[in-house]
Each structure stands twice: as C-alpha cells, then as structure tokens.
Scaffold this motif. Structure first.
Motif, short mmCIF file in Angstrom:
data_model
loop_
_atom_site.label_atom_id
_atom_site.label_comp_id
_atom_site.label_asym_id
_atom_site.label_seq_id
_atom_site.Cartn_x
_atom_site.Cartn_y
_atom_site.Cartn_z
N MET A 1 0.29 47.79 40.21
CA MET A 1 0.61 46.38 40.58
C MET A 1 1.95 46.29 41.06
O MET A 1 2.96 46.54 40.19
N PHE A 2 2.13 45.78 42.30
CA PHE A 2 3.23 45.71 42.75
C PHE A 2 4.05 44.23 42.28
O PHE A 2 3.33 43.48 41.52
N ILE B 1 4.73 40.85 42.32
CA ILE B 1 3.84 39.90 42.98
C ILE B 1 4.70 39.21 43.93
O ILE B 1 4.11 38.88 45.05
N LEU C 1 4.60 41.02 47.25
CA LEU C 1 3.07 41.00 47.76
C LEU C 1 3.00 39.56 48.52
O LEU C 1 2.15 39.42 49.51
N ALA D 1 4.50 39.38 51.89
CA ALA D 1 3.72 40.09 52.77
C ALA D 1 2.39 39.43 53.26
O ALA D 1 2.17 39.14 54.55
N ASN D 2 1.68 38.83 52.19
CA ASN D 2 0.38 38.26 52.47
C ASN D 2 0.59 36.81 53.28
O ASN D 2 -0.37 36.47 54.01
N ILE E 1 0.85 37.80 56.69
CA ILE E 1 -0.58 38.26 57.21
C ILE E 1 -1.41 37.03 57.41
O ILE E 1 -1.85 36.92 58.24
N TYR E 2 -1.20 35.85 56.43
CA TYR E 2 -2.07 34.67 56.61
C TYR E 2 -1.68 33.94 57.97
O TYR E 2 -2.38 33.50 58.97
N TYR F 1 -0.30 35.42 60.67
CA TYR F 1 -0.77 36.07 61.68
C TYR F 1 -2.21 35.94 62.04
O TYR F 1 -2.76 35.94 63.11
#
Lengths: 287, 268
Positions: free
Chosen positions: B1-2, B4, B7, B10-11, B14-15, B17
C-alpha cells in the motif's frame, strides 16, 4: 426412418452458416492469395513464396515490423503502470465511489477510437493545447512536434487501450483476499513491503494477462497510427492498408496480414495460458 | 500500500488524461471561427447548425444507423441461440464451435476486412450495404455470444425444467421462461452490438464503395483532409448520444437487478 437433427445443431446452424460464408472462407481466401503471384491490374498468378521472402529479406519491412513491436511493447508497459495505479486506487476507494470511478476509466470504450484520436490531434498539434500550455508556462521555447511521431502514436494508443488494462487489473485486485495484506501489516511489514511482497505477486496473473491483451491489440491497431502517425510513422497495420488500397498489391498485403496474425496469435496463446493459470493460481489459499 | 496521497495525485492526472481528448473535442466544437483552434475564441452553435442543416453528415449518419440496426437484428438472435446451445447442450466439437464464435475478437479486423474484400471482389459482389452488414454481423456476434453465455449459465435451470414438466414445448419454454430471465443481458448485447457496428471503421474502409458512406468513414476522412470545427460538432453529438444511451442502459439494468434480488431475498 429419418434421423432427427439434434436441437443444438439447429440452434447454432445460423451462426455456423454466417461464419462459414463471411469469416472462414474470406480468411482462407486471403491465406491462399498470400501465396499467389501478383500480376498487374490486380490479377493473380501461380503459387510463389515471393511475398514471404520479400518481407523477411527487405530491411524496410523488417524495420516496420520491428517498429510495430517496439511501439506495442512501450504502449503495453505504460498502460500497465497507469492501469495498475488506477485499478489499485479504484479497488481501494469507498464502495459507493467504485462504480463511478470504474465507469470514468472505462468510458472511452464507448466512444470510437477515431473520435478520441481526433481529440489528441487537437491537443498534440504544433499550435495545439499542449504546446500552447507548455510555451506559456515556459517549460519549452520551441513548440514540440508530437503529431506524426512515434511519441504521439504512443500517447494516443495508450489512451485507446488503457480501459482494457484497467478492467482486467481491477477484477484481479478486487478479488484479492484483503486479509493477506492486513496479516502482512500486522506482522510488521511496511506499506511498501506489503505491496511488493503480497499485493504485487498476487496480482501477477492480471498483470501478465492485461499486458499481453494490450500488446496483441496494439500490434494490429490501425486508426491511431493512421491518424496520429501519418506517413512518417509506418507500422504494420498502416503498411497493410497501404498495400491493399493504394498499391493494390493484394497478395503482398495478404502475406503481411498473415505475418501479423501469426504474431498476434502467439501473444494471444500466451494470454490464454496466463489466464487459465490465473484461474488456478490467482488465489493459492482457496483450492 | 503506497501512501494514498501520492497515488491520488497520480490517479488524478491519469483521469485528466482519460477525459482530456473527449473534453477538448466537445469544447472546441463551440468555436465560432473557420479553423479548428483550442481554446475556442467565443461561443457559438454555428457548427452544430452546419452539421445538422448542411446535410454533409446526415446521409452517412443514417447509413450507419441502418447498418447498426440491421446488423443487430441478425447478430442478437443468432448469437443468443448459439450461446443457448453452448450452455444447455453437451456435444462433440462444442469447444471448437465456441472458439469459432469468439475468434473474431482475436483476429485483427484489418485481416478480416481484406479477406472479405478479396472474396467479394472475386465473386463480383458489389452490394456495399449487404456486404458491410454481413461483416458487422460476424464482428458483433462474439460480443453477443460472450455476454449471453455468462447470463445463461447464471440463471436457475429448475424454472425451465418446471415449465417443461408442466407441458410447455422447449421452444415455448425458451420464449416464455428463459428469455425473460436474461432480459438485461439481451439489452446489453444489443447495445454493444449497435455501438460496435455504428463506430466500426476498419472493415467499412475496405468494404464500402461509391454511394455508401458511413459516419466513421466520413469523420475519418474529414480528419485527414478537411479539418474543421464541424468534425468536433458531429463527434460531440456522437459522444453525448452514446453516453446517454449507455447511462439509460445502466439505469435499466440496475432496476432489473434490484427487482430480481428483491424476489430472491426479501430481507434487506
């Protein structure tokens, strides 16, 4: 006495008929044509190996094939990293939000690749959104040329294929026994160690399956290299199209298509094996 | 578990993108000028009027709708019957038949399109509509078969057996007992089939000819040779329509599952 036809054959008969006429015969015809001599004005002659010899002896075509493999590999790797982050985040999100997040991640599947690539053209072109943004911030002095480059193809192709990766990885991560992670944490493993030693190995089947799936789709993907790559980034799919439509060399196009199919089938075979292994091994703690 | 937080950032990116190209298409469709630029300078419905009034996309749009509807009218029943046979009967070559029906998922559409082009031109078949529909039936059957296989294997067989015991013929049982239980899978199959066929470009590029233009082909060739905000307008209409139909479908399916779980388990 007349023998009765079993009911299942009646049920699948229409499907078999359609598939025989419009699937097996055309593909067989294509396989035959790949061994036929190419005559001017679309004619075909006798049996020859020439097209396959031409492909494997001409560095031009081997380079196209190599470029296709490299781009597909890069796309699969980036998809894996991004897909894993997304799938991990979704599987750890609150119950009520999961469906919404998953739908956003999978939504691009509902819109055609052509339209999504069109969006990328607007973003990536010389006077496009990305260049304007980077120029105004001052990161770059000269506008980047991303359209008609392999980088542009990778950016757009990852976008097309990411949903497949997310869906596969999400189903694996969601199916993991979370108690194993808690156990590792209770036994004193740090978050990073828990991830590296428990979560990551357990999700390996999904990683392999997702990567191979994305790799096999991107090998033969046509729209993105055609629109974003243009004539400057020739890949197998665009070359096959070019041979068929512009050069009218159907026998050679058929041979190229079969070589591509062989590559795709090798990857798909590995994918199926990874998938069947994941069914037996994904959860070694439940027999 | 990184951690949070890391992450999440990053997410979030990505969303961004994932949504950026769709958002950019929709936003730039409101640009009033002749040339496609981003961000748009001003706001106007001009290109929507152009798209709806000029007729440039009208005929390709209706062609694509017709092809998608006719395709689904064939692929849905053919795929459903095949999936039913594959779940309810055991017979020789069953695995081979199942792999055959699913194999268009694996075979590159490019190769399939060229194969059909070679065959149809050898036979001299010039009925562009028919040959494109035939190709799309093959391309959409795997999705129908896959969805229906999953659905048929989930439903309770004892209800079907009860119907047969009570004297209904197998055909009547299938029609009155089996099909109503897989309604939402049928709706999902039809939706996938319609969208797949409507959006399909590669095979259409090979199989259409003079007089038959589909919307994906029109958009594709306009992107290459005729870049203007009108492409953004027609694309936005397609995006919004598909998402709206998809959302309706999800609502419909959720209502169905809620109803069916109510029957099985009245307790909350």
């Amino acid at each position: 006495m007349k023998r009765r036809i079993p009911p299942h054959w009646i049920l699948i008969a229409p499907g078999l008929l359609v598939f025989a006429v419009a699937f097996l015969i055309p593909i067989g015809r294509l396989a035959v044509m790949s061994f036929q001599e190419n005559l001017p004005e679309g004619g075909t002659g006798g049996f020859v190996w020439d097209h396959y010899v031409k492909f494997f002896s001409d560095p031009h075509y081997l380079r196209i094939f190599g470029r296709t493999l490299v781009i597909s590999a890069v796309v699969s790797f980036i998809c894996l990293v991004m897909g894993y982050c997304l799938a991990y985040g979704i599987s750890r999100a609150k119950e009520g939000r999961k469906l919404l997040l998953l739908m956003i991640a999978a939504m691009p599947l509902l819109t055609s690749a052509t339209i999504r690539n069109f969006g990328w053209i607007i973003i990536l072109s010389r006077k496009g959104l990305l260049n304007e943004l980077l120029l105004s911030v001052g990161v770059i002095k000269e506008p980047l040329s991303l359209l008609y480059t392999p980088t542009g193809v990778v950016i757009a192709l990852v976008h097309v294929l990411l949903p497949y990766m997310v869906l596969i990885l999400y189903s694996v991560l969601e199916g993991l026994d979370r108690n194993l992670e808690s156990a590792a944490a209770n036994l004193g493993a740090s978050r990073f160690h828990t991830f590296r030693l428990v979560t990551l190995p357990l999700s390996m089947p999904g990683i392999i399956a997702g990567t191979l799936l994305v790799f096999s789709i991107s090998l033969s993907f046509f729209v993105t290299p055609s629109l974003i790559g243009g004539p400057k980034v020739q890949l197998m799919a665009t070359e096959i199209y070019n041979q068929t439509i512009n050069l009218l060399n159907w026998p050679y196009a058929s041979a190229l298509a079969l070589i591509l199919l062989a590559a795709v089938l090798i990857v798909t075979n590995l994918y199926n094996r990874a998938l069947s292994r994941s069914r037996t091994e994904a959860n070694p703690f439940h027999v | 578990m990184f951690k949070i937080g890391w992450l999440r950032i990053a997410n979030g990116l990505i969303y961004l993108y994932i949504l950026a190209p769709l958002a950019v298409v929709i936003i730039s469709s409101f640009h009033p000028g002749e040339y496609l630029i981003f961000p748009p300078q001003g706001f106007s419905w001009r290109w929507y009027e152009h798209v709806l009034m000029s007729g440039r996309y009208t005929e390709p749009f209706w062609n694509s709708v017709k092809i998608a509807v006719v395709t689904t009218c064939f692929s849905l029943p053919i795929g459903t019957l095949a999936a039913y046979a594959l779940t309810r009967y055991d017979f020789r070559f069953k695995n081979a038949v199942q792999s055959l029906f699913l194999s268009p998922l694996v075979i590159p559409t490019l190769l399939f399109g060229i194969g059909l082009l070679i065959m149809f031109s050898a036979l001299g078949v010039k009925m562009y509509f028919t040959r494109l529909v035939l190709a799309h039936i093959v391309l959409t059957i795997p999705y129908v078969v896959r969805t229906m296989l999953a659905s048929f294997s989930q439903i309770n067989r004892s209800i079907e057996e009860a119907s047969v015991v009570l004297g209904a013929s197998p055909a009547r049982t299938f029609w009155l007992v089996t099909l109503p239980q897989v309604k939402s899978a049928l709706a999902a199959s039809a939706f996938i089939s319609l969208v797949m066929s409507f959006d399909e470009l590669v095979v259409a590029l090979f199989l259409t000819g003079p007089g038959l233009n589909t919307l994906p082909i029109m958009i594709y060739s306009d992107i290459q040779f005729n870049l203007s905000p009108s492409i953004a307008a027609i694309s936005s209409l397609v995006i919004v329509a598909t998402l709206a139909i998809g959302a309706l479908l999800i609502i419909f399916m959720q209502q169905r599952t809620r109803k069916s779980t109510d029957i099985e388990d009245p307790k909350p």
